[in-house]
Design an enzyme around this catalytic site. Structure first.
Site, PDB file in Angstrom:
ATOM      1  N   LYS A  31       0.799  -1.392  -0.041  1.00 46.36           N
ATOM      2  CA  LYS A  31       0.046   0.089   0.022  1.00 46.36           C
ATOM      3  C   LYS A  31       0.827   1.151  -0.009  1.00 46.36           C
ATOM      4  CE  LYS A  31      -2.945   2.846   2.802  1.00 46.36           C
ATOM      5  NZ  LYS A  31      -3.863   3.207   4.050  1.00 46.36           N
ATOM      6  N   ASN A  53      -9.214   1.593   9.699  1.00 48.65           N
ATOM      7  CA  ASN A  53      -8.638   1.352  10.829  1.00 48.65           C
ATOM      8  C   ASN A  53      -9.198   2.180  11.881  1.00 48.65           C
ATOM      9  OD1 ASN A  53      -6.602   0.975  12.699  1.00 48.65           O
ATOM     10  ND2 ASN A  53      -4.676   1.332  11.548  1.00 48.65           N
ATOM     11  N   THR A  54      -9.060   3.313  12.034  1.00 48.98           N
ATOM     12  CA  THR A  54      -9.586   4.303  13.101  1.00 48.98           C
ATOM     13  C   THR A  54     -10.903   3.708  13.501  1.00 48.98           C
ATOM     14  OG1 THR A  54      -8.200   5.755  12.416  1.00 48.98           O
ATOM     15  CG2 THR A  54      -9.517   6.226  14.106  1.00 48.98           C
TER      16      THR A  54
END
Lengths: 68, 270
Positions: free
Chosen positions: B113, B222-223
């Protein structure tokens, strides 16, 4: 023979001569879990036993951590 | 809007709904990050609850003063999950190449990524440098999934130079604002011949579903999971949301109307 190298930005005195494999052993780092750069060149894992650390070398040892 | 498919084809699509990236087949369309969790154990549990097959990871210096501190790979097995090394913290193409070469040596993976950030406040991608970095990485043999702005022209350019997935932001990284520009995400999807994933900005399950309803091939977050009060439960919610959004996309939504349309027939009223 004592040599000084830089590992992850910190100066370290080591007893040479020693191989990359010996250095990782000394640092208590499992070789299959890290990657190593010597003077900005990657040292492939298969070369750990044969590549020797020299005085003045700049080493980076990295691993995977959490990230997004 | 929507795909023209027969009912039989639709059933096939839903039950065997897999997608491919750089020649690898996946059934989960939810990629999760491994940052910001309380600990690696919670992260591992969230990955299971999310049904994820791919996790993003960062490359950093080992802690020399405490070599026995927990390591990510002791909790999340690279044999069970595809590790997607990122270039978080890299601001130039050269930094990105250097970081990912180390990642390739550590893990042997060439699927990566790329993110090259340009501003600390918004964490917006630096697109000219992202393009340059992508070119360098592709030349070096990497399969590049690229975090990018939601500009369709930039997305097209990234695809043309050989990126294997286009990953526009829904909103700034860690903001949890949801899909801010659905029109652009849709335009990027319509023109793309490689997978498009929304990466960054998802806050809750409906955001993920919206991204998938737009026709995204997947969502990366993610968060939204790590900072939920109950990350494991949110991971599970996200799994359902991504599946629900995908199925709604495949099913083809009803048209929107300005006025009501009764569900019960008017004929035969007493």
């Amino acid at each position: 023979m004592s040599i000084t190298v830089e590992i992850n930005g910190e100066a370290r005195r080591l007893e040479g001569p020693l191989s990359v494999a010996a250095l990782l052993h000394l640092l208590d780092l499992p070789r299959e879990k890290v990657a190593l750069e010597r003077n900005r060149e990657i040292v492939p894992r298969s070369f750990y036993d044969t590549v020797m650390i020299e005085g003045g070398d700049r080493l980076e040892i990295v691993h995977f951590i959490g990230g997004g | 809007m929507g795909v023209e498919v027969s009912a039989v084809e639709q059933d096939e699509n839903v039950s065997h709904d897999s997608w491919e990236i750089a020649g690898r087949k996946f059934s989960s369309r939810l990629i999760i990050g491994t940052g910001k969790y309380k600990d690696y154990q919670q992260n591992a549990d969230a990955a299971v609850a999310a049904g994820a097959e791919i996790v993003t990871v960062a490359v950093r210096r080992v802690n020399l003063s405490d070599p026995n501190s927990p390591m990510l790979i002791d909790y999340i097995d690279p044999k069970k999950y595809v590790f997607l090394p990122n270039t978080a913290g890299c601001f130039t193409g050269e930094d990105a190449v250097r970081t990912l070469r180390l990642a390739r040596e550590a893990g042997g993976w060439d699927l990566v990524k790329l993110e090259v950030l340009g501003d600390e406040k918004t964490l917006y991608p630096n697109m000219p440098e992202t393009l340059r970095a992508a070119e360098l990485l592709i030349k070096d043999g990497f399969q590049v999934m690229v975090y990018c702005s939601d500009d369709p022209i930039m997305a097209k350019r990234l695809e043309e130079i050989g990126c294997c997935a286009i990953m526009p932001l829904a909103a700034p990284i860690g903001s949890g604002l949801g899909v801010q520009n659905p029109i652009n995400i849709r335009l990027i999807i319509e023109q793309a011949n490689v997978p498009v994933l929304v990466d960054a900005g998802v806050g809750t399950a409906s955001d993920a579903a919206i991204a998938m309803e737009l026709g995204c091939d997947g969502v990366l977050m993610n968060t939204a999971i790590a900072e939920a009060k109950n990350p494991i439960l949110m991971a599970e919610a996200m799994r359902h949301a991504v599946i629900a959004g995908r199925q709604a996309y495949l099913a083809g939504r009803m048209p929107k109307r300005l006025y009501a349309d009764p569900s019960s027939p008017l004929a035969g009223l007493i």
